[in-house]
Scaffold this motif. Structure first.
Motif, PDB file in Angstrom:
ATOM      1  N   ILE A 172      -8.104   0.646   7.358  1.00  0.00           N
ATOM      2  CA  ILE A 172      -8.522   0.119   6.051  1.00  0.00           C
ATOM      3  C   ILE A 172     -10.151   0.021   6.322  1.00  0.00           C
ATOM      4  N   LEU A 206       0.733  -1.059   0.102  1.00  0.00           N
ATOM      5  CA  LEU A 206      -0.022   0.042  -0.026  1.00  0.00           C
ATOM      6  C   LEU A 206       0.889   1.261   0.069  1.00  0.00           C
ATOM      7  N   ASP A 225       3.169   8.055   1.880  1.00  0.00           N
ATOM      8  CA  ASP A 225       4.036   6.914   2.212  1.00  0.00           C
ATOM      9  C   ASP A 225       5.244   7.413   3.217  1.00  0.00           C
ATOM     10  N   VAL A 281      -0.188   2.546  -3.612  1.00  0.00           N
ATOM     11  CA  VAL A 281      -1.492   3.288  -3.292  1.00  0.00           C
ATOM     12  C   VAL A 281      -1.280   4.631  -2.627  1.00  0.00           C
TER      13      VAL A 281
END
Length: 246
Positions: free
Chosen positions: A223, A191, A202, A195
């Motif tokens: 999530i 992720l 990140d 993403v």
């Protein structure tokens, strides 16, 4: 009185796509989705209106193609959510809590009979507590308020009841942690690298948080909530495109 025949598969597909595109058109233009019989569907009159109307309609075609598979998921989610809601309505909130307590209690007894360690018993019991609380909150939020409350709170609570129990249980069971935490870490890396790599999200998460212990619970809660919102929005879209008879 003659009974109206149900549309075939191709007709249903065509109707869904037309209503989905009409929903897109309704974002900018009036009386597109459900125009009244008296007033009728709005049509552009001036050249500027015609250009804007057909340009907006053309832009909506690829969005309709991408959205329709998600809409099908919304139909399925609405079907199962309706069944769950019907069952919850019949037994009430206390009934939902009682069923969850009994089910997880039986699992705890089964774990004890299988000579689980004390950590294993605690893991099952804690997971049951989390699932019970989340399920009860989902039922409460589905009954309080309207559509917005269901989308914002009820669906995320339902997803939390599904995702969080094994993660919480892994905090108390090393054997379960070897499976849940390892796979969760792999998912988190994916992720962050894919993403959440936009805008430095990140890097911010990596610098501020360390994925260990309770952080796994927070990760899965993070999530579950957006997934709950997504499911709620898709169910809402399904209600708009193909309303259910009350």
């Amino acid at each position: 009185m003659e009974r109206r025949a149900s549309p075939g598969l191709l007709d249903a597909l065509r109707i869904d796509l037309e209503r989905l595109h009409a929903t897109w058109m309704e974002l900018l233009f009036p009386r597109q989705l459900d125009p009244g019989r008296v007033v009728g569907k709005w049509s552009p009159e001036t050249d500027v209106q015609k250009v804007a109307y057909y340009l907006w309609g053309t832009l909506g075609l690829p969005l309709v193609a991408v959205t329709y598979p998600l809409l099908l998921f919304g139909f399925a989610a609405r079907f199962y959510a309706s069944r769950v809601n019907t069952a919850a309505t019949r037994i009430g909130i206390l009934g939902v809590v009682l069923v969850s307590v009994v089910a997880w209690g039986l699992l705890t007894v089964a774990a004890w009979a299988s000579q689980f360690s004390l950590r294993g018993l605690v893991a099952v019991a804690v997971a049951g507590g989390v699932a019970t609380v989340a399920a009860a909150l989902a039922v409460v939020f589905s009954r309080v308020g309207g559509r917005v409350t269901s989308v914002v709170f009820a669906y995320p609570a339902g997803m939390t009841a599904f995702f969080l129990p094994p993660v919480v249980a892994a905090l108390y069971s090393p054997a379960l942690a070897d499976v849940v935490f390892v796979n969760s870490y792999t998912l988190a890396v994916w992720l962050l690298d894919n993403v959440l790599s936009v805008g430095g999200i990140d890097q911010a998460l990596r610098s501020r948080f360390e994925l260990r212990g309770v952080a796994y619970v927070l990760m899965w809660f993070g999530i579950a909530v957006p997934l709950g919102w997504l499911v709620g929005l898709l169910v809402t879209l399904a209600d708009v495109i193909r309303p259910t008879s009350s």
